[in-house]
Structure formats: structure tokens, C-alpha cells
Scaffold this motif. Sequence first.
Motif, short mmCIF file in Angstrom:
data_model
loop_
_atom_site.label_atom_id
_atom_site.label_comp_id
_atom_site.label_asym_id
_atom_site.label_seq_id
_atom_site.Cartn_x
_atom_site.Cartn_y
_atom_site.Cartn_z
N LEU A 197 69.42 55.61 24.17
CA LEU A 197 68.59 55.41 22.98
C LEU A 197 67.18 55.09 23.45
CD1 LEU A 197 69.62 55.30 19.98
CD2 LEU A 197 69.38 52.81 20.16
N GLU A 198 66.20 55.78 22.88
CA GLU A 198 64.79 55.51 23.14
C GLU A 198 64.19 54.94 21.86
OE1 GLU A 198 60.91 57.93 24.88
OE2 GLU A 198 62.29 58.97 23.52
N PRO A 199 64.10 53.61 21.77
CA PRO A 199 63.67 52.99 20.51
C PRO A 199 62.15 52.92 20.37
CG PRO A 199 65.10 51.53 21.84
CD PRO A 199 64.57 52.61 22.72
N GLU A 200 61.72 52.63 19.15
CA GLU A 200 60.33 52.28 18.92
C GLU A 200 60.06 50.95 19.63
OE1 GLU A 200 59.34 50.84 14.93
OE2 GLU A 200 61.49 50.79 14.49
N ARG A 201 58.79 50.64 19.79
CA ARG A 201 58.41 49.41 20.48
C ARG A 201 58.63 48.20 19.55
NH1 ARG A 201 55.27 50.42 24.92
NH2 ARG A 201 54.16 48.44 24.76
N PHE A 202 59.34 47.20 20.07
CA PHE A 202 59.51 45.95 19.32
C PHE A 202 59.85 44.84 20.30
CE2 PHE A 202 63.77 47.69 19.61
CZ PHE A 202 64.61 46.59 19.70
N VAL A 203 59.82 43.61 19.80
CA VAL A 203 60.14 42.45 20.64
C VAL A 203 61.65 42.25 20.62
CG1 VAL A 203 59.79 39.98 21.00
CG2 VAL A 203 57.89 41.40 20.17
N LEU A 204 62.27 42.35 21.78
CA LEU A 204 63.74 42.35 21.86
C LEU A 204 64.34 41.06 21.30
CD1 LEU A 204 65.95 44.30 22.94
CD2 LEU A 204 65.99 42.91 25.01
N THR A 205 63.68 39.94 21.53
CA THR A 205 64.23 38.66 21.06
C THR A 205 64.25 38.55 19.54
OG1 THR A 205 62.03 37.70 21.43
CG2 THR A 205 63.68 37.35 23.15
N ASP A 206 63.56 39.46 18.85
CA ASP A 206 63.63 39.46 17.38
C ASP A 206 65.07 39.68 16.90
OD1 ASP A 206 60.96 39.03 17.22
OD2 ASP A 206 60.42 41.03 16.50
N LEU A 207 65.89 40.34 17.73
CA LEU A 207 67.27 40.61 17.34
C LEU A 207 68.12 39.34 17.33
CD1 LEU A 207 67.86 43.90 19.37
CD2 LEU A 207 67.44 43.69 16.92
N PHE A 234 65.85 49.27 13.56
CA PHE A 234 64.69 49.87 14.22
C PHE A 234 64.93 51.37 14.31
CE2 PHE A 234 67.66 48.22 17.40
CZ PHE A 234 67.90 49.32 18.21
N LYS A 235 63.89 52.10 14.57
CA LYS A 235 64.02 53.55 14.71
C LYS A 235 64.11 53.93 16.18
CE LYS A 235 61.92 55.13 10.40
NZ LYS A 235 63.16 55.78 9.92
N ALA A 236 64.79 55.04 16.44
CA ALA A 236 64.99 55.45 17.83
C ALA A 236 65.35 56.93 17.90
CB ALA A 236 66.10 54.63 18.47
N ASP A 270 67.56 55.91 12.12
CA ASP A 270 67.59 54.50 11.73
C ASP A 270 68.79 53.84 12.40
OD1 ASP A 270 65.36 54.44 9.85
OD2 ASP A 270 66.62 55.72 8.59
N VAL A 271 68.51 52.89 13.28
CA VAL A 271 69.56 52.14 13.98
C VAL A 271 69.72 50.80 13.27
CG1 VAL A 271 70.30 51.13 16.17
CG2 VAL A 271 68.94 53.25 16.15
N THR A 272 70.90 50.54 12.75
CA THR A 272 71.18 49.27 12.08
C THR A 272 72.14 48.46 12.93
OG1 THR A 272 70.88 50.26 9.88
CG2 THR A 272 72.09 48.18 9.99
N VAL A 273 71.73 47.26 13.29
CA VAL A 273 72.56 46.37 14.10
C VAL A 273 73.58 45.69 13.19
CG1 VAL A 273 72.59 44.34 15.60
CG2 VAL A 273 70.70 45.99 15.75
N THR A 274 74.85 45.93 13.44
CA THR A 274 75.90 45.30 12.65
C THR A 274 76.45 44.04 13.33
OG1 THR A 274 77.57 46.74 13.65
CG2 THR A 274 76.58 47.47 11.59
N ARG A 275 76.23 43.93 14.64
CA ARG A 275 76.73 42.76 15.35
C ARG A 275 76.00 42.61 16.69
NH1 ARG A 275 81.62 40.93 14.22
NH2 ARG A 275 82.37 43.02 13.66
N VAL A 276 75.58 41.39 16.99
CA VAL A 276 75.09 41.08 18.34
C VAL A 276 76.29 40.51 19.10
CG1 VAL A 276 73.53 39.69 19.73
CG2 VAL A 276 72.75 40.63 17.54
N ILE A 277 76.79 41.28 20.04
CA ILE A 277 77.98 40.89 20.79
C ILE A 277 77.63 39.92 21.91
CG2 ILE A 277 79.88 41.74 22.24
CD1 ILE A 277 79.68 44.38 20.63
N HIS A 278 76.54 40.21 22.60
CA HIS A 278 76.16 39.38 23.75
C HIS A 278 74.65 39.46 23.93
CE1 HIS A 278 76.55 37.43 27.68
NE2 HIS A 278 75.71 38.34 28.14
N PHE A 279 74.03 38.32 24.22
CA PHE A 279 72.57 38.30 24.41
C PHE A 279 72.24 37.10 25.30
CE2 PHE A 279 68.47 39.24 21.81
CZ PHE A 279 67.72 39.26 22.97
N HIS A 280 71.73 37.37 26.50
CA HIS A 280 71.23 36.26 27.30
C HIS A 280 70.07 36.70 28.17
CE1 HIS A 280 73.67 37.77 30.78
NE2 HIS A 280 72.75 37.14 31.49
#
Length: 269
Positions: A104-114, A123-125, A151-161
Motif C-alpha cells: 500500500l502506498e498511502p497519502e502522507r499523514f502522521v502515523l501516530t494519528d491512528l 486515508f487514501k492509498a 479509501d482505506v478504512t481502519v477497522t482495528r488497530v491490532i498492534h502499535f508500538h
Amino acid sequence: MNSNDRVPRRAFLKATAGAAIGAGVWTTATSAMRLQMAMTGDRPAAHGMLVVGEQSVYLSHLPIFGTPHDYQLILEATFTKTGATPQADYFNDRKRTGKKIYTLEPERFVLTDLAAATPRRSFKANIYRDHFERFKTERAKEAALIGEGVDVTVTRVIHFHKFDPKAAPLAALEYLLFGKASELFLAHMITRPPDFDQVLAATTTAKVAEADLAHGVSIIFPDRKNLSVQKIKGALPVTGQTKMAGGAGAAITLKPGKEFYLEEGELAG
């Protein structure tokens, strides 16, 4: 880098810093983005992600040990677009070609916003067959495009560190088991350099609760060091232990499947 002779991702990021991706669809940082950068220390960027799954869509951020890409992130998501069927197109293309890598090649955004208090959830990609950063020509990249402006819709954040260069090294090889009972994946836990990124399919006869899989189940392999040479591979079953807050938990046997991604060089230092 892994076994393929490809342009290092660090070089790609350096060469394309500040530029729009694709055909100029994405804009540069807005005032709001600059404010977010001042608050978090991270700047907007195009955060490439591995795409896996033939029943559900899972995204694994392609990290490096450097801001703002120093995060391991695994998401469950959906692909939609008015007048198109990008998720079905991706599933069908994967089944038809048998290719391992989709990105996936997404638009530019701040990753921690997720993972913010009020999280960003879309976000778009662009979706590509193979690694979008490693095509030799623009024509080859265009030919591998599966979905544009999706249009990419996040339904779940499984892991983030976030990676901590001062973190203690893992005492043993460790993976995160995620997905659903009918479609499971293992992602190697990344901590500090040198390390490696690996995502592969897996199966198990053990009963793992869907609620646990939704947030990932840490599996440790006490008889293996946390080294790429001792990574999970092949088709023979491997036995590990679920990782609990107080230490090791129950034993679990997993049968490795297809390896979708392996990257060593970009996490070497």
C-alpha cells in the motif's frame, strides 16, 4: 536487505522526501499537519504497508529505525472506492497470480494519528502487486497498480508500538499471532537494531480466542535466539509459548505457511 536485489528503502525515502506520490494526487503538509508534527515530533510521511489476507485485509507498516517510520503497526482494514471494487480486485489478483508481496502506498499523514485519543480511521492509498518502492521503472509500477486512490478504512488497530533504541534485546525469538481462526499470520516482533521484519501465514489446531487474536497474541520460542538465522521458516511445525504478563503461558504448536515478507537490511542499524 533480503535476498532480492532491490533499492534500499532508506535511499528511496531520502530521494523522495517532500515529494508527492503517484501522479501528484497527494498534497504536501498543511498547517494542521505542521502543528501535529510540533506536538508529536513526527512529520507527515508516506507510510508504506504490506498487505496480506485473502478473506480479510491486514496491513503491516514497513518500518525503519528512524523518525517518523520507527513504529511496528499492524491493522485490519477495508478497501472501498465509489464505482469500483478495490478489495475484491486485490483478493482476486492475489489468488490469480500467487504473488507474495502486495503493498500500500498511502497519502502522507502522521502515523501516530491512528493511535491518538481521537484516532484517524481512514486515508487514501494506491494498492500495488509487489513492493511499490522497488520498481525499476515508472512503467513497471503503473502495470502493477491494483487500485488507485482507494479509501482505506481502519477497522482495528491490532498492534502499535514505537521502537526504543535503548530497549533491552529480546531474550528469545518472538512473534505476534493475529488474524482469524480461518486465516492466521505471524509477524516477527521488532524491538531494536539489528532486527528483521517478517510476516508469514500459519495454522494451528489450538483454540485461540477471536478476542485475543483481535489484539494479537505474543508467542515466544525459548529455544531460539532472536536472530534472523533462527527465524520461523519451512513447513515443519514449531512449538512456542504464549506470552503472559507474568511470564510464559500455555504451549502452542504452529505450522508455518507462506512467507509474505522478509526484510533484514533496512533494520540492520
